[in-house]
Design an enzyme around this catalytic site. Sequence first.
Site, PDB file in Angstrom:
ATOM      1  N   SER A  38       4.740   7.619  10.208  1.00 68.92           N
ATOM      2  CA  SER A  38       4.267   8.930  11.443  1.00 68.92           C
ATOM      3  C   SER A  38       4.470   6.919  12.762  1.00 68.92           C
ATOM      4  CB  SER A  38       3.737   9.304  11.485  1.00 68.92           C
ATOM      5  OG  SER A  38       2.207   8.880  11.936  1.00 68.92           O
ATOM      6  N   GLU A  54       8.692  16.587  15.751  1.00 67.77           N
ATOM      7  CA  GLU A  54       9.222  15.750  14.543  1.00 67.77           C
ATOM      8  C   GLU A  54       9.245  17.070  13.558  1.00 67.77           C
ATOM      9  OE1 GLU A  54      10.890  12.421  12.013  1.00 67.77           O
ATOM     10  OE2 GLU A  54       8.253  12.447  12.562  1.00 67.77           O
ATOM     11  N   LYS A 101       0.766  -0.981  -0.203  1.00 66.43           N
ATOM     12  CA  LYS A 101      -0.178  -0.220  -0.066  1.00 66.43           C
ATOM     13  C   LYS A 101       0.515   1.477  -0.073  1.00 66.43           C
ATOM     14  CE  LYS A 101      -2.942   2.612   0.971  1.00 66.43           C
ATOM     15  NZ  LYS A 101      -2.301   4.679   0.950  1.00 66.43           N
ATOM     16  N   GLU A 140       9.582   1.172  10.483  1.00 70.35           N
ATOM     17  CA  GLU A 140      10.431   3.031  10.677  1.00 70.35           C
ATOM     18  C   GLU A 140       9.522   3.749  10.612  1.00 70.35           C
ATOM     19  OE1 GLU A 140      11.989   6.605   9.965  1.00 70.35           O
ATOM     20  OE2 GLU A 140      11.840   4.501   7.179  1.00 70.35           O
ATOM     21  N   LEU A 141       9.568   4.166  11.923  1.00 68.43           N
ATOM     22  CA  LEU A 141       8.688   5.789  12.568  1.00 68.43           C
ATOM     23  C   LEU A 141       9.520   7.014  12.200  1.00 68.43           C
ATOM     24  CD1 LEU A 141       6.680   3.802  15.054  1.00 68.43           C
ATOM     25  CD2 LEU A 141       5.931   3.698  12.447  1.00 68.43           C
ATOM     26  N   CYS A 174      13.335  10.830   7.789  1.00 68.83           N
ATOM     27  CA  CYS A 174      13.036  10.345   8.789  1.00 68.83           C
ATOM     28  C   CYS A 174      14.473  10.602   9.754  1.00 68.83           C
ATOM     29  CB  CYS A 174      12.874   9.414   8.760  1.00 68.83           C
ATOM     30  SG  CYS A 174      10.600   8.973   8.381  1.00 68.83           S
TER      31      CYS A 174
END
Length: 480
Positions: free
Chosen positions: A228, A382, A174, A249-250, A283
Site C-alpha cells: 500500500s 483505492e 518477507k 509498486e504501491l 493493484c
Amino acid sequence: MYQDMNLFIGGNWRAASDNVTKPITDPATEEIIGTIAVATVDDIDAALAAARDGFTVWRKTGTWDRAAKIRKIADLIRERQSEIGELMSLETGKPLAEAIGETAAAADQFEWHSEETKRIYGQIIEPRDGNSRMAVIHQPVGVVAAFSAWNFPALLPSRKIAAALAAGCSIIVKPAGETPASCAALIQACADADIPPGVVNMVTGDSNAIAEHLIRSSIVRKVSVTGSVPVGKKILKLAAEGVKKVSMELGGHGPVLVFDDFDPVNAANVCAPTKFRNCGQVCISPTRFYVHERSYDAFASRFAEIAKALKIGRGLEDGVQVGPMANRRGLETIQKMTRDAVDRGADLLAGGKPPVGFNKGHFIEPTVLGRVPDDAMVMTEEPFGPIAPITTFSDYDEVIARANSLPFGLAGYVFSKDLDVATRAYEDLEVGMVGVNEMLLATAEAPFGGVKESGMGREGGSLGIHDYLNPKYVKMRLAG
C-alpha cells in the site's frame, strides 16, 4: 495439504529460534489451516549474514551458469503448478484456475530473467584523446530486502527474486503473513535448482519489526516493496536513512475511459470480468469507470448483468469465478464504500451485500454502482475489492482532468476506435501503464510500475533488472 511454514535461512528450513508461531487462516472458512514462524532478531541477523555470504558466491558465478539455474527454477515451478495453485487457492481464496494461472506467470518471470542474465550490457564511450579509454559496466547492487503483498503471493515475489538472481544479487524475502505458502514454494524451487545457500532466504513474522531491522542493516543495499501507499512511504523513509536503492509498486486507482465511438456492450464485456478477477484485489484493477454519457446506459446495464451472473464460492470448487476477500478489514471497507456512495446519490445496480448461504468467510457479492459522484469515498480511495463505480463524462479535457486528479498513477485504460483519441488519451493519462481496448497488462516481458504515489522503478521487461544493478564508470589512461 497445507503445512506449517518455517524460515528459510542459509539453505535450510528452520523454526524460529524461540519456536513462536502465528496462525494462517482460510478466508473462505475463517478456519486455521497452518502456522508461520515468527522470526526473532537473531533469526533476522542470521538471514542477513547468510545473504551477505551468499552474495560473495553468487556475484562471482558465471552468467551462463546463473542463467541455467534460474531457468531450472522456472521449469520446477511449472512441474509443480497444480500443487502450488491449490496451496494458493487455500490461503488466498482465489479461484483455482486463477491461482494456477498466477503460478504459470511466476514461472515466466524466472524464464524471462534467466535470459536477461546474459544481456547485462555496458557502454563504451569515445574519449577525447587517443590515450584514454572510457566505459560503463553494471554490477549487482548487493543484498536485497524484498517485501511482498498477499494478493498475488507467487507472482509478486517472483518478480523480485528472479530479477535479483539475474543481476547477481542475493535476497531476503518477507512474504505476506496471510499467504506464505505460495512464496515458500518458490523458495523451495530455488533450492532444488541448486541456487547456492544464502543466496535466497525467507523470513516471516512481525512485518514492521522485520522491515525496520532489515532496512536499517548496513548489509542490505537495495529494497523492493509491493504494498500500500502508506507502507511504501514508511519503508522509503527507513531506506533514506541508509541511502539505499529503492523500487516500489504501491496502490492504484485505475481510471477507465470509455469513449462514445466504442461499442459500450463490448467494453463492458471486457471490463466486468477483469474488474472482479481475484475478487477485485488487484493493484492495476480497473476501479473508476468514466463512460461517455451517450454510452452509459448500455455499458452500466451490461456490466451489472455480468456481475450478477458470476459464480461465488470457495476457490477450490469447480466453476467458481469470485472467491472471498482475503480478510475481514477489506470486506468491511467495501461495505463502507457502498453505503457512502449510495448515501451520496449513487445507484446500486448489483450486489452490495453478503451472498445468501455464506455464513462463514469474507464473501460479498460483486458490487456495481451507477452515476457515482466524484467525491464519494470509492472514487477517491483505492477500492481494493469487488466494487465497480461507474460515472459519466461528456468532454475529453474534462475526463482527463478527472482521471488525473488523484495522487495515484499505476494503470489506466482507454476504450476508443479513434486513433487520435486513443493516442492522446494514453499519452495524457498520468500513469505508468495503459491498456488501449485491452486490460490484461501484466506480462514478464513488459515493465510493470507506476508514477506519482503509486511507486518508482519497474519490475519485469528489459528495464526490470536495472533496479538491481549499479552502473560503474571507468576511465583509463594508457601507460604508453
